[in-house]
Motif scaffolding. Structure first.
Motif, PDB file in Angstrom:
ATOM      1  N   GLY A  71      -1.761  28.319 -41.713  1.00 26.93           N
ATOM      2  CA  GLY A  71      -2.604  27.448 -40.907  1.00 26.93           C
ATOM      3  C   GLY A  71      -1.915  26.169 -40.490  1.00 26.93           C
ATOM      4  O   GLY A  71      -2.292  25.546 -39.492  1.00 26.93           O
ATOM      5  N   PHE A  72      -0.889  25.782 -41.237  1.00 27.88           N
ATOM      6  CA  PHE A  72      -0.186  24.553 -40.918  1.00 27.88           C
ATOM      7  C   PHE A  72       0.761  24.720 -39.730  1.00 27.88           C
ATOM      8  O   PHE A  72       1.178  23.738 -39.128  1.00 27.88           O
ATOM      9  CB  PHE A  72       0.593  24.070 -42.148  1.00 27.88           C
ATOM     10  N   LEU A  73       1.108  25.955 -39.391  1.00 26.07           N
ATOM     11  CA  LEU A  73       2.017  26.187 -38.268  1.00 26.07           C
ATOM     12  C   LEU A  73       1.404  25.738 -36.949  1.00 26.07           C
ATOM     13  O   LEU A  73       2.111  25.282 -36.045  1.00 26.07           O
ATOM     14  CB  LEU A  73       2.382  27.674 -38.196  1.00 26.07           C
ATOM     15  N   THR A  74       0.096  25.898 -36.810  1.00 29.11           N
ATOM     16  CA  THR A  74      -0.568  25.540 -35.555  1.00 29.11           C
ATOM     17  C   THR A  74      -1.109  24.111 -35.556  1.00 29.11           C
ATOM     18  O   THR A  74      -1.673  23.666 -34.543  1.00 29.11           O
ATOM     19  CB  THR A  74      -1.731  26.509 -35.279  1.00 29.11           C
ATOM     20  N   ARG A  75      -0.955  23.392 -36.642  1.00 32.08           N
ATOM     21  CA  ARG A  75      -1.468  22.023 -36.691  1.00 32.08           C
ATOM     22  C   ARG A  75      -0.806  21.102 -35.668  1.00 32.08           C
ATOM     23  O   ARG A  75      -1.512  20.335 -34.996  1.00 32.08           O
ATOM     24  CB  ARG A  75      -1.321  21.447 -38.101  1.00 32.08           C
ATOM     25  N   PRO A  76       0.517  21.103 -35.543  1.00 30.31           N
ATOM     26  CA  PRO A  76       1.108  20.214 -34.530  1.00 30.31           C
ATOM     27  C   PRO A  76       0.608  20.511 -33.126  1.00 30.31           C
ATOM     28  O   PRO A  76       0.411  19.592 -32.329  1.00 30.31           O
ATOM     29  CB  PRO A  76       2.612  20.487 -34.670  1.00 30.31           C
ATOM     30  N   ILE A  77       0.389  21.792 -32.812  1.00 26.80           N
ATOM     31  CA  ILE A  77      -0.130  22.147 -31.483  1.00 26.80           C
ATOM     32  C   ILE A  77      -1.529  21.563 -31.303  1.00 26.80           C
ATOM     33  O   ILE A  77      -1.854  20.967 -30.272  1.00 26.80           O
ATOM     34  CB  ILE A  77      -0.150  23.673 -31.299  1.00 26.80           C
ATOM     35  N   GLY A  78      -2.367  21.742 -32.309  1.00 25.74           N
ATOM     36  CA  GLY A  78      -3.705  21.175 -32.250  1.00 25.74           C
ATOM     37  C   GLY A  78      -3.683  19.658 -32.177  1.00 25.74           C
ATOM     38  O   GLY A  78      -4.496  19.049 -31.469  1.00 25.74           O
ATOM     39  N   GLY A  79      -2.754  19.038 -32.910  1.00 25.14           N
ATOM     40  CA  GLY A  79      -2.641  17.582 -32.869  1.00 25.14           C
ATOM     41  C   GLY A  79      -2.307  17.073 -31.486  1.00 25.14           C
ATOM     42  O   GLY A  79      -2.908  16.106 -30.993  1.00 25.14           O
ATOM     43  N   ILE A  80      -1.357  17.740 -30.823  1.00 22.93           N
ATOM     44  CA  ILE A  80      -0.964  17.328 -29.473  1.00 22.93           C
ATOM     45  C   ILE A  80      -2.100  17.570 -28.481  1.00 22.93           C
ATOM     46  O   ILE A  80      -2.499  16.678 -27.732  1.00 22.93           O
ATOM     47  CB  ILE A  80       0.313  18.077 -29.034  1.00 22.93           C
ATOM     48  N   VAL A  81      -2.634  18.798 -28.477  1.00 26.92           N
ATOM     49  CA  VAL A  81      -3.636  19.180 -27.475  1.00 26.92           C
ATOM     50  C   VAL A  81      -4.938  18.397 -27.664  1.00 26.92           C
ATOM     51  O   VAL A  81      -5.437  17.745 -26.728  1.00 26.92           O
ATOM     52  CB  VAL A  81      -3.911  20.693 -27.536  1.00 26.92           C
ATOM     53  N   LEU A  82      -5.507  18.432 -28.866  1.00 23.96           N
ATOM     54  CA  LEU A  82      -6.795  17.778 -29.088  1.00 23.96           C
ATOM     55  C   LEU A  82      -6.657  16.263 -29.174  1.00 23.96           C
ATOM     56  O   LEU A  82      -7.583  15.525 -28.790  1.00 23.96           O
ATOM     57  CB  LEU A  82      -7.448  18.319 -30.361  1.00 23.96           C
ATOM     58  N   GLY A  83      -5.500  15.777 -29.661  1.00 24.64           N
ATOM     59  CA  GLY A  83      -5.288  14.334 -29.715  1.00 24.64           C
ATOM     60  C   GLY A  83      -5.231  13.724 -28.329  1.00 24.64           C
ATOM     61  O   GLY A  83      -5.890  12.709 -28.046  1.00 24.64           O
ATOM     62  N   ILE A  84      -4.441  14.327 -27.442  1.00 29.43           N
ATOM     63  CA  ILE A  84      -4.370  13.830 -26.062  1.00 29.43           C
ATOM     64  C   ILE A  84      -5.703  14.021 -25.349  1.00 29.43           C
ATOM     65  O   ILE A  84      -6.133  13.173 -24.555  1.00 29.43           O
ATOM     66  CB  ILE A  84      -3.220  14.529 -25.311  1.00 29.43           C
ATOM     67  N   TYR A  85      -6.372  15.131 -25.635  1.00 27.70           N
ATOM     68  CA  TYR A  85      -7.702  15.383 -25.070  1.00 27.70           C
ATOM     69  C   TYR A  85      -8.664  14.251 -25.448  1.00 27.70           C
ATOM     70  O   TYR A  85      -9.468  13.796 -24.625  1.00 27.70           O
ATOM     71  CB  TYR A  85      -8.211  16.723 -25.597  1.00 27.70           C
ATOM     72  N   SER A  86      -8.569  13.763 -26.684  1.00 27.26           N
ATOM     73  CA  SER A  86      -9.453  12.684 -27.122  1.00 27.26           C
ATOM     74  C   SER A  86      -9.144  11.381 -26.404  1.00 27.26           C
ATOM     75  O   SER A  86     -10.045  10.565 -26.170  1.00 27.26           O
ATOM     76  CB  SER A  86      -9.334  12.479 -28.636  1.00 27.26           C
ATOM     77  N   THR A 377      -0.742  13.814 -33.634  1.00 30.17           N
ATOM     78  CA  THR A 377       0.516  14.562 -33.616  1.00 30.17           C
ATOM     79  C   THR A 377       1.359  14.267 -34.844  1.00 30.17           C
ATOM     80  O   THR A 377       1.863  15.193 -35.501  1.00 30.17           O
ATOM     81  CB  THR A 377       1.311  14.229 -32.341  1.00 30.17           C
ATOM     82  N   ILE A 378       1.531  12.980 -35.161  1.00 31.30           N
ATOM     83  CA  ILE A 378       2.351  12.603 -36.310  1.00 31.30           C
ATOM     84  C   ILE A 378       1.722  13.103 -37.607  1.00 31.30           C
ATOM     85  O   ILE A 378       2.408  13.630 -38.499  1.00 31.30           O
ATOM     86  CB  ILE A 378       2.546  11.071 -36.358  1.00 31.30           C
ATOM     87  N   TYR A 379       0.420  12.970 -37.718  1.00 27.60           N
ATOM     88  CA  TYR A 379      -0.278  13.453 -38.913  1.00 27.60           C
ATOM     89  C   TYR A 379      -0.117  14.966 -39.051  1.00 27.60           C
ATOM     90  O   TYR A 379       0.172  15.481 -40.140  1.00 27.60           O
ATOM     91  CB  TYR A 379      -1.752  13.074 -38.829  1.00 27.60           C
ATOM     92  N   ALA A 380      -0.297  15.683 -37.935  1.00 25.61           N
ATOM     93  CA  ALA A 380      -0.206  17.138 -37.980  1.00 25.61           C
ATOM     94  C   ALA A 380       1.200  17.610 -38.318  1.00 25.61           C
ATOM     95  O   ALA A 380       1.387  18.584 -39.057  1.00 25.61           O
ATOM     96  CB  ALA A 380      -0.649  17.729 -36.641  1.00 25.61           C
ATOM     97  N   VAL A 381       2.208  16.929 -37.772  1.00 24.13           N
ATOM     98  CA  VAL A 381       3.598  17.289 -38.080  1.00 24.13           C
ATOM     99  C   VAL A 381       3.881  17.087 -39.568  1.00 24.13           C
ATOM    100  O   VAL A 381       4.498  17.937 -40.230  1.00 24.13           O
ATOM    101  CB  VAL A 381       4.574  16.476 -37.216  1.00 24.13           C
ATOM    102  N   ALA A 382       3.430  15.962 -40.099  1.00 20.66           N
ATOM    103  CA  ALA A 382       3.652  15.687 -41.523  1.00 20.66           C
ATOM    104  C   ALA A 382       2.933  16.704 -42.399  1.00 20.66           C
ATOM    105  O   ALA A 382       3.501  17.220 -43.374  1.00 20.66           O
ATOM    106  CB  ALA A 382       3.173  14.271 -41.855  1.00 20.66           C
ATOM    107  N   ILE A 383       1.679  17.006 -42.043  1.00 21.95           N
ATOM    108  CA  ILE A 383       0.905  17.967 -42.822  1.00 21.95           C
ATOM    109  C   ILE A 383       1.530  19.359 -42.742  1.00 21.95           C
ATOM    110  O   ILE A 383       1.659  20.076 -43.747  1.00 21.95           O
ATOM    111  CB  ILE A 383      -0.550  18.019 -42.325  1.00 21.95           C
ATOM    112  N   ALA A 384       1.935  19.753 -41.516  1.00 26.11           N
ATOM    113  CA  ALA A 384       2.505  21.089 -41.337  1.00 26.11           C
ATOM    114  C   ALA A 384       3.813  21.246 -42.096  1.00 26.11           C
ATOM    115  O   ALA A 384       4.080  22.275 -42.716  1.00 26.11           O
ATOM    116  CB  ALA A 384       2.719  21.364 -39.849  1.00 26.11           C
ATOM    117  N   THR A 385       4.638  20.209 -42.039  1.00 25.05           N
ATOM    118  CA  THR A 385       5.967  20.293 -42.644  1.00 25.05           C
ATOM    119  C   THR A 385       5.910  20.193 -44.162  1.00 25.05           C
ATOM    120  O   THR A 385       6.579  20.949 -44.871  1.00 25.05           O
ATOM    121  CB  THR A 385       6.873  19.182 -42.089  1.00 25.05           C
ATOM    122  N   PHE A 386       5.105  19.262 -44.659  1.00 21.34           N
ATOM    123  CA  PHE A 386       5.117  18.980 -46.095  1.00 21.34           C
ATOM    124  C   PHE A 386       3.867  19.467 -46.823  1.00 21.34           C
ATOM    125  O   PHE A 386       3.947  19.866 -47.986  1.00 21.34           O
ATOM    126  CB  PHE A 386       5.305  17.475 -46.319  1.00 21.34           C
ATOM    127  N   GLY A 387       2.710  19.450 -46.148  1.00 22.59           N
ATOM    128  CA  GLY A 387       1.497  19.945 -46.793  1.00 22.59           C
ATOM    129  C   GLY A 387       1.490  21.452 -46.914  1.00 22.59           C
ATOM    130  O   GLY A 387       1.118  22.013 -47.944  1.00 22.59           O
TER     131      GLY A 387
END
Length: 436
Positions: A71-86, A377-387
């Motif tokens: 599930g962490f693999l798609t987090r950066p994508i969601g961070g970029i898409v939904l973050g910019i959407y917000s 994006t930054i949160y999702a990258v950190a979570i995906a990579t390390f979480g």
């Protein structure tokens, strides 16, 4: 007086609204996220046996944890898409979309038949659901943290943003409580068959309530700001470059905090499989430590409003760095209720203080029209990579070294990196820079 009561002027013509209620509605997605996370962590062994039968218990557990990490693999994508959407459409639409996707995913996992029933389709469905869930969660924290900053008065931003980490720990505490109750009242076969599914279903009960609450939230980005943002399509990248130093430091701090959080939450599995304590004690330890982190998160926000962001980031982090190894040494040498409850409890409480101050500092350092996207994006990258790898790394280290102290070394490295970055973060607290 209105701010003391939690009332602020309305946003986009919504009239006055209660800040506490808005903060709860905004963070209910985080609650569901962490409830799901804790539930999966607590029942990783049972989920592994349900969907990933293998020749050894270790292989089954690793496959279960790997699916959790998928599930962490798609987090950066969601961070970029939904973050910019917000940033471009609004905080409320982004929060509604992420919450709806999260609900679909958790219900899919809950009702997917076992491997014995439908064969290979079972793990495929579960992995797909985890990836949808990861996408939704990737865009959850950025918009909600931005929203909390934007509804709070300058002098109370730390305390309001504290509901971000506090909501996560409230959900973790609820998950631990459910785990204690189910493990105490069900046999192993019952937990394998339907116990873990019941735990997920309890979390899903909040879905309609959460959607209703988020639909009632006032928007914090005006129509004029959205129109101006849509004209300048490259503004996210360009403005991110202007804040590259803060972004890099934030990534280091989030990596540190992510490893600490996910390794700490793994302590239930660690206590059961490595220290061989009773399941009820393992769940109770998580329940107590999570409860202490709620207090620590709120206290950290309150202190950050009064004394600044940096002191509340640096000093507790330094204490955690000093206490981590002795606490683990005590726990390993004398595993029991007293060492586990006090050792993990004190680390959890002190370790929760710095990150509320960090959430406020990082969000304040970013302009509003890119705040949601950059943070997400930054949160999702950190979570995906390390979480996504934290539990796998700890399980692997314990397996290959045979050293029950292995998690402490991983935590020490993470805490050191976080401390260095915290020392270099700029101070953004209104009490320090004179903002009113």
């Amino acid at each position: 007086m209105r701010e003391e009561l939690g009332l602020l002027p309305g946003v986009e013509g919504k009239g006055e609204f209660n800040v506490q209620r808005a903060a709860f509605a905004a963070t209910i997605g985080n609650m569901l996220e962490f409830y799901d996370f804790i539930t999966y962590s607590f029942f990783a062994v049972e989920i592994g046996r349900t969907f990933f039968p293998a020749h050894s218990a270790y292989a089954s557990l690793m496959l279960s944890l790997a699916t959790f990490g998928a599930g962490f693999l798609t987090r950066p994508i969601g961070g970029i898409v939904l973050g910019i959407y917000s940033d471009r459409v609004g905080r409320r639409p982004a929060m509604l979309l992420s919450f709806a996707l999260m609900g679909v995913a958790i219900l899919t996992i809950t009702f997917t038949p076992s491997y014995d029933t439908i064969g290979l389709a079972a793990p495929i469905i579960v992995i797909a659901a985890r990836m949808v869930q990861g996408f939704a969660l990737g865009g959850e924290v950025g918009p909600t943290t931005a929203y909390l900053i934007e509804i709070a008065s300058p002098q109370r931003r730390g305390l309001v943003v504290a509901w971000q980490p506090a909501s996560q720990e409230i959900a973790a505490t609820a998950g631990a409580l459910v785990g204690v109750m189910l493990s105490s009242t069900m046999t192993s076969d019952m937990l394998d068959t339907y116990g873990w599914r019941l735990a997920f279903l309890i979390g899903a009960v909040c879905l309609p309530f959460g959607l209703w609450m988020r639909r009632t939230l006032p928007e914090t980005i005006s129509h004029d700001e959205r129109a101006a943002e849509s004209v300048e399509s490259s503004s996210h990248v360009m403005q991110a470059r202007r804040h590259i130093r803060v972004i890099v430091l934030a990534l280091m701090i989030l990596a540190s905090g992510t490893i600490s959080t996910y390794v700490t939450q793994y302590m239930t599995t660690y206590a059961k499989n490595t220290l061989h304590v009773s399941p009820s004690l393992a769940f109770t330890v998580s329940l107590v430590s999570n409860g202490l982190q709620i207090i620590g998160a709120l206290l950290g926000g309150w202190l950050a409003d009064r004394f600044g962001r940096k002191p509340i980031m640096i000093w507790p982090q330094l204490v955690v760095l000093v206490l981590t190894y002795p606490a683990f040494l005590w726990i390993v040498q004398a595993p029991g209720a007293w060492s586990l409850l006090f050792g993990f409890g004190i680390l959890s409480f002190i370790g929760s203080l710095p990150f509320t101050a960090f959430y406020a500092a990082f969000t304040e350092a970013l302009p509003q029209n890119t705040r949601g996207g950059v943070f997400a994006t930054i949160y999702a990258v950190a979570i995906a990579t390390f979480g996504g790898t934290a539990q796998l790394v700890v399980t692997w280290l314990l397996h290959v070294t045979g050293d029950p102290l292995a998690p402490s070394w991983y935590l020490l490295i993470a805490a050191t990196v976080g401390l260095v970055a915290m020392c270099l973060m700029p101070e953004t607290a209104p009490v320090k820079i004179g903002e009113t």
